[in-house]
Scaffold this motif. Structure first.
Motif, PDB file in Angstrom:
ATOM      1  N   THR B 347     -11.772  29.296 167.468  1.00  0.00           N
ATOM      2  CA  THR B 347     -11.906  28.120 168.337  1.00  0.00           C
ATOM      3  C   THR B 347     -11.178  28.325 169.650  1.00  0.00           C
ATOM      4  O   THR B 347     -10.327  29.190 169.789  1.00  0.00           O
ATOM      5  CB  THR B 347     -11.345  26.867 167.659  1.00  0.00           C
ATOM      6  N   LYS B 351      -3.976  24.910 170.360  1.00  0.00           N
ATOM      7  CA  LYS B 351      -3.005  23.918 169.926  1.00  0.00           C
ATOM      8  C   LYS B 351      -3.659  22.871 169.040  1.00  0.00           C
ATOM      9  O   LYS B 351      -3.088  22.424 168.059  1.00  0.00           O
ATOM     10  CB  LYS B 351      -2.410  23.237 171.165  1.00  0.00           C
ATOM     11  N   ARG B 352      -4.865  22.461 169.409  1.00  0.00           N
ATOM     12  CA  ARG B 352      -5.497  21.370 168.684  1.00  0.00           C
ATOM     13  C   ARG B 352      -6.296  21.881 167.488  1.00  0.00           C
ATOM     14  O   ARG B 352      -6.259  21.288 166.416  1.00  0.00           O
ATOM     15  CB  ARG B 352      -6.440  20.636 169.639  1.00  0.00           C
ATOM     16  N   ASP B 353      -7.011  22.963 167.657  1.00  0.00           N
ATOM     17  CA  ASP B 353      -7.960  23.391 166.630  1.00  0.00           C
ATOM     18  C   ASP B 353      -7.611  24.721 165.985  1.00  0.00           C
ATOM     19  O   ASP B 353      -8.394  25.255 165.209  1.00  0.00           O
ATOM     20  CB  ASP B 353      -9.368  23.537 167.235  1.00  0.00           C
ATOM     21  N   GLY B 354      -6.480  25.290 166.368  1.00  0.00           N
ATOM     22  CA  GLY B 354      -6.212  26.623 165.859  1.00  0.00           C
ATOM     23  C   GLY B 354      -4.951  26.736 165.017  1.00  0.00           C
ATOM     24  O   GLY B 354      -4.998  27.104 163.855  1.00  0.00           O
ATOM     25  N   LEU B 355      -3.840  26.402 165.611  1.00  0.00           N
ATOM     26  CA  LEU B 355      -2.571  26.723 164.959  1.00  0.00           C
ATOM     27  C   LEU B 355      -2.107  25.617 164.028  1.00  0.00           C
ATOM     28  O   LEU B 355      -2.348  24.441 164.265  1.00  0.00           O
ATOM     29  CB  LEU B 355      -1.507  26.972 166.025  1.00  0.00           C
ATOM     30  N   LEU B 356      -1.415  26.030 162.985  1.00  0.00           N
ATOM     31  CA  LEU B 356      -0.748  25.082 162.101  1.00  0.00           C
ATOM     32  C   LEU B 356       0.741  25.194 162.403  1.00  0.00           C
ATOM     33  O   LEU B 356       1.397  26.149 161.998  1.00  0.00           O
ATOM     34  CB  LEU B 356      -1.021  25.439 160.637  1.00  0.00           C
ATOM     35  N   PHE B 357       1.250  24.217 163.127  1.00  0.00           N
ATOM     36  CA  PHE B 357       2.636  24.333 163.575  1.00  0.00           C
ATOM     37  C   PHE B 357       3.638  24.123 162.455  1.00  0.00           C
ATOM     38  O   PHE B 357       4.809  24.417 162.605  1.00  0.00           O
ATOM     39  CB  PHE B 357       2.888  23.362 164.727  1.00  0.00           C
ATOM     40  N   ASN B 358       3.178  23.600 161.330  1.00  0.00           N
ATOM     41  CA  ASN B 358       4.115  23.392 160.223  1.00  0.00           C
ATOM     42  C   ASN B 358       4.257  24.624 159.351  1.00  0.00           C
ATOM     43  O   ASN B 358       5.085  24.654 158.457  1.00  0.00           O
ATOM     44  CB  ASN B 358       3.675  22.193 159.376  1.00  0.00           C
ATOM     45  N   LEU B 359       3.434  25.623 159.598  1.00  0.00           N
ATOM     46  CA  LEU B 359       3.540  26.841 158.800  1.00  0.00           C
ATOM     47  C   LEU B 359       3.978  28.001 159.692  1.00  0.00           C
ATOM     48  O   LEU B 359       3.676  28.025 160.887  1.00  0.00           O
ATOM     49  CB  LEU B 359       2.187  27.177 158.157  1.00  0.00           C
ATOM     50  N   ILE B 367      -4.054  31.582 156.082  1.00  0.00           N
ATOM     51  CA  ILE B 367      -4.627  30.302 155.634  1.00  0.00           C
ATOM     52  C   ILE B 367      -6.158  30.395 155.636  1.00  0.00           C
ATOM     53  O   ILE B 367      -6.763  30.902 156.579  1.00  0.00           O
ATOM     54  CB  ILE B 367      -4.126  29.118 156.496  1.00  0.00           C
ATOM     55  N   GLY B 368      -6.741  29.966 154.547  1.00  0.00           N
ATOM     56  CA  GLY B 368      -8.193  30.057 154.420  1.00  0.00           C
ATOM     57  C   GLY B 368      -8.660  31.413 153.929  1.00  0.00           C
ATOM     58  O   GLY B 368      -9.833  31.607 153.641  1.00  0.00           O
ATOM     59  N   ALA B 405       8.546  30.786 163.553  1.00  0.00           N
ATOM     60  CA  ALA B 405       7.758  29.592 163.851  1.00  0.00           C
ATOM     61  C   ALA B 405       6.715  29.931 164.918  1.00  0.00           C
ATOM     62  O   ALA B 405       6.998  30.691 165.837  1.00  0.00           O
ATOM     63  CB  ALA B 405       8.667  28.472 164.342  1.00  0.00           C
ATOM     64  N   THR B 407       5.497  28.152 167.263  1.00  0.00           N
ATOM     65  CA  THR B 407       5.835  27.664 168.609  1.00  0.00           C
ATOM     66  C   THR B 407       6.599  28.683 169.410  1.00  0.00           C
ATOM     67  O   THR B 407       6.604  28.625 170.630  1.00  0.00           O
ATOM     68  CB  THR B 407       6.795  26.464 168.579  1.00  0.00           C
ATOM     69  N   HIS B 408       7.302  29.560 168.730  1.00  0.00           N
ATOM     70  CA  HIS B 408       8.133  30.507 169.461  1.00  0.00           C
ATOM     71  C   HIS B 408       7.349  31.697 169.995  1.00  0.00           C
ATOM     72  O   HIS B 408       7.897  32.535 170.698  1.00  0.00           O
ATOM     73  CB  HIS B 408       9.296  30.970 168.581  1.00  0.00           C
TER      74      HIS B 408
END
Ligand SMILES: Nc1ncnc2c1ncn2[C@@H]1O[C@H](COP(=O)(O)OP(=O)(O)OP(=O)(O)O)[C@@H](O)[C@H]1O
Ligand SMILES: [Mg+2]
Lengths: 336, 520
Positions: B347, B351-359, B367-368, B405, B407-408
């Motif tokens: 995608t 930020k919106r459709d790609g990454l899982l910031f909690n993992l 994932i998947g 993380a 985000t880093h």
């Protein structure tokens, strides 16, 4: 550049140590365990009777009931939803099971399965309505809280279900170890299994993904609706089980079983590092959080603090825990 | 050069910034003068975003060392609002918009003085926003909700937001990463005007032709240090790449011949996807096919329906039509169905459709894709870890560990991470939406190589990219999309950027003519 090389060389300087320390504390359970140790020491110093066998047993006994629900609530929070109807569901399932084994004269096992069925069914209903109709979990489960309370009165006519068959009283009266019975055993085993499932299985990982970002989870092929509904059913069934254990413990299907638990449970798991925003936290953390909350409540009683202040303390702790959660999230998510 | 130092408007001296153990910047000096567009270049993770975030107060004063001067005065910004009130504007790399508000409200978010006291004049906001968009040459309804916009359109909203502040210093962090040719041209004409007005600009990009087109000076960062400063006279794409990466690239696009006689891998008939809210065209009766080993590109303008075609094929949005994979008819009702049929999608909006910031990084890659890494539903830790490390190495994902993380990571590394995720799936059909968004020149090259390698292994690729040069250089065949329809098709060597633009323009002219006819 080579990631493998970077992975194997541990950062040594003081700064990175501090960073790792922060990271370590940011992992829910460790911070909570440390806080718990401090609190226990504090209450014990003020009143040695806090660590009496009787008091410890009392704390663990209460934790075993709400703890069973906390397991489910943690799973549901990880999947990105939450349930305010758990207390009502516990009470309703207990009195329904009670009526089934008394008024309907069903065998005890069948009645218990009936009670679990009620809980699971309400969970299914909550899940379907939240997921398919898009009604926020807050509204749906708050509504269910009232519906459940009303149904308890309808089922019982306002009188406790009593007397119960001996088999039930036996379940409640069994002393397995240290004066703790079947509910504690169930709680521990369920907690271990649930913790393992979330941590180590594909199911658990997909649950975190669903709660972290539903759209992303959907795009990688996860059936997020099924996961959410499944989590609602789990909470419902576990709430039912907890309610029936309380009934067995009391020897009577009281109409106030479970009342007020919803907030205790949510406060507890949030204290234990389970995020209200979904996708973060562990069952171990949630369970330790509940334990901490109950230790505070019991400690305040033991050292003779007025019960109004106990409530205030619980409130303060919960707000602090959510504050910590937000800080923790910022640490991970900000700066993108 | 001496008069440059005299006129310096905004400068940073000896900036050092650490993130825990990671040294993102190690003593960087940087300055801009009025009326200058100063390019800030460097590989993914070189520290470009970090520098502008410091200059803008996102990383507040005190979280780094070094001095910042504006107009010869020392300044220390505690927040972006602080910087803004001093006349420093900023367009961040990642999309930051308020989804629940309208476009106009987003453009003026954080601004005061547009109404009487606490009241905001909605009409005035909308009118002003409309003017700015007209200026930028873009067609976005100021009343539309941002939630309905594509990521490129969201980016334009952010650019408009920075420009309405009338900043003296404007910092743009990869503003064109999701824009295509015409939008870029419109942006450039605005930047040129700002330049004539004496605005000092810092411009971050991985698209080197843009630097040649519009920048006056370039500073190349490498591992958090200034590697070299290059004056306009010495601009040259090869020099840039060499100073960023230390490598010389032989050829930009790897060689690839269209496969001959391979079976059709993806066949789409009469695909129709609804558009949303007037801002974006849907897909309108699209038929296309991609052979095994073929690389096909979808070219077109922003909002033309390119991404919607990919989303329709992948089952992300409800679509009508028939899809066949390797000759087998498949009913794609959800992404899960598409994946089961061997289709994968990268995608556009990470930020919106790609990454899982909690993992963490590692779990984001797997994932998947956990089925082959698990047994009886249990994830096999060592197997997962080794496949994560292999994937990170294959794509050169720069992260401290699989536990880091997300985000880093720098923007380009986040992109590579997502690439690693779709590749782990070993798809038969790979749909790529802006695969090189925010990726540096050297890595871009790696991605092109990867795409060609996949094609050689028989994967069918369908690519959307805003940079036409990239699309034309990479693809065996290009389909031109306008208003949700395919209006032209040509093979490698049969056309270039001009052909795409011509087809789009003539399709639009035709549509206008038809509309005029219908209304008369
Ligand atoms: N919030 C953060 N926490 C920890 N490390 C960070 C953080 N932000 C950036 N970094 C690290 O700092 C370095 C520089 O990152 P930065 O985002 O400035 O790169 P960049 O040059 O903008 O790259 P790109 O072209 O990919 O956007 C990277 O190694 C990155 O991992
Ligand atoms: Mg960046």
């Amino acid at each position: 550049m080579n990631s493998a090389a970077e992975v194997s060389s541990p950062p040594r300087d003081a700064q990175s140590f501090r960073r790792r320390l922060i990271g370590f504390i940011a992992v829910g359970e460790v911070g909570v365990l440390a806080a718990m140790a401090l609190l226990v020491a504090f209450f014990w110093l003020l009143e040695p009777a806090f660590l009496s066998e009787r008091n410890i047993r009392a704390i663990l006994n209460v934790v075993s009931f709400v703890g069973i629900i906390a397991i489910g609530q943690t799973i549901l929070l990880v999947a990105g939803e939450f349930d305010l109807s758990v207390g009502s569901v516990a009470g309703l399932s207990a009195v329904v099971a009670g009526k089934l084994m008394t008024a309907a004269a069903l065998p005890v096992t069948a009645a218990i399965l009936g009670g679990i069925g009620v809980g699971a069914l309400i969970g299914l209903l909550n899940g379907l309505i939240v997921v398919r109709l898009g009604i926020p979990a807050f509204i749906q489960t708050l509504g269910m809280l009232f519906i459940g309370q009303g149904l308890i009165q309808v089922v019982t006519g306002g009188y406790p279900v009593y007397p119960l068959p001996d088999a039930i009283n036996d379940i409640g009266g069994t002393d397995l170890v240290f004066g703790l019975g079947w509910s504690f055993a169930f709680f521990i085993i369920a907690a271990i299994i649930a913790d393992f499932v979330l941590r180590r299985t594909v199911l658990g990982r997909n649950m975190y993904a669903t709660g972290g970002n539903k759209e992303v989870a959907h795009l990688v092929g996860i059936n997020t609706n099924a996961y959410k509904i499944g989590a609602f059913i789990t909470v419902g069934a576990l709430s039912a089980i907890a309610g029936m254990f309380v009934m067995a413990d009391l020897g009577s299907g009281g109409t106030s079983i479970g009342s007020g638990w919803e907030l205790t449970v949510i406060a507890g798991v949030v204290v234990g590092g389970v995020s209200l925003f979904g996708g973060a936290g562990t069952v171990a953390g949630g369970v330790v959080g509940i334990l901490l909350l109950k230790i505070v409540q019991s400690g305040l009683v033991v050292i003779g603090v007025n019960s109004n202040w106990q409530q205030i303390a619980v409130g303060v702790i919960m707000v602090m825990a959510v504050g910590l959660d937000i800080v923790r999230r910022r640490y991970f998510i900000a700066g993108a | 050069m001496s008069d440059i130092t005299r006129q310096t408007l905004f400068s940073a001296t000896a900036i050092v910034k650490n993130f825990g153990g990671v040294q993102a910047l190690r003593g960087v000096d940087f300055d801009v003068i009025p009326g200058e567009i100063h390019a800030l270049l460097g590989q993914n993770g070189a520290g470009k975003s970090t520098l502008v975030k410091i200059l803008n107060g996102v990383h507040p004063a005190g979280s780094h060392t070094g001095t910042i001067q504006l107009d010869g005065q020392s300044v220390s910004f505690a927040s972006p609002a602080d910087a803004r009130s001093s006349g420093v504007g900023y367009v961040p790399q990642e999309i930051e918009v308020l989804e629940q508000l309208s476009v106009a409200e987003n453009v003026f978010a954080g601004r005061t003085g547009l109404g009487a006291g606490m009241l905001v004049y909605q009409r005035k906001l909308e009118q002003r926003a409309g003017e700015i968009f007209a200026d930028l040459g873009i067609d976005i309804n100021p009343r539309a909700y941002v939630a309905s916009l594509t990521s490129a359109q969201r980016h334009l909203v952010m650019i408009a937001r920075a420009i309405v502040m009338k900043p003296r210093v404007l910092m743009l962090d990869e503003p064109t990463a999701s824009l295509s040719g015409t939008e870029v041209d419109a942006l450039f004409s605005v930047l040129r005007r700002l330049k004539a007005q004496g605005v000092a600009m810092i411009y971050i990009t991985h698209r080197l032709p843009e630097v040649l087109a519009i920048c006056d000076r370039a500073t190349v960062l490498r591992d958090g240090q200034v590697a070299v400063r290059i004056a306009r006279e010495d601009f040259d794409a090869e020099t840039f790449i060499f100073s960023m990466s230390g490598q010389r690239l032989q050829r930009l696009f790897p060689e690839h011949a269209a496969p001959v006689g391979t079976p059709t891998a993806l066949d789409v008939r009469h695909l129709t996807v609804a558009g949303h809210s007037g801002a974006v065209h849907g897909a309108n009766d699209i038929s296309l096919s991609v052979a095994a080993g073929e690389i096909v590109g979808l070219a077109g303008l922003l909002g033309s329906g390119r991404s919607e075609i990919l989303h329709g094929i992948y089952g992300r949005v409800p679509a009508e039509g028939a899809i066949r994979v390797n000759g087998q008819s498949v009913a794609v009702r959800s992404p899960a169905d598409a994946r089961a049929a061997g289709i994968a999608l990268l995608t556009e909006d990470r930020k919106r459709d790609g990454l899982l910031f909690n993992l963490p990084v590692g779990a984001n890659i797997t994932i998947g894709n956990l089925a082959p890494l698990s047994r009886h539903g249990m994830v096999r830790g060592w197997l997962e870890r080794s496949s994560i490390l292999a994937a990170m190495r294959a794509l050169n994902v720069k992260a401290s560990s699989p536990q880091a993380a997300v985000t880093h990571l720098s923007g380009g590394n986040q992109q590579k991470l997502l690439f690693a995720r779709v590749l782990m799936r070993a798809p038969k059909v790979l749909l790529l939406d802006e695969p090189t968004k925010g990726v540096d020149a050297a890595t871009r090259h790696e991605i092109y190589r990867l795409v060609v390698e996949l094609a050689e292994k028989g994967v069918a690729l369908l690519i959307v990219a805003s940079e036409l040069e990239e699309l034309i250089g990479l693809c065996d065949r290009c389909l031109v999309v306008a208003d949700g329809r395919i209006v032209d098709e040509f093979n490698r060597g049969e056309g270039g950027e001009d052909r795409v633009l011509r087809s789009v323009t003539s399709a639009q002219a035709e549509r206008h003519a038809m509309a005029a006819q219908a209304s008369s």
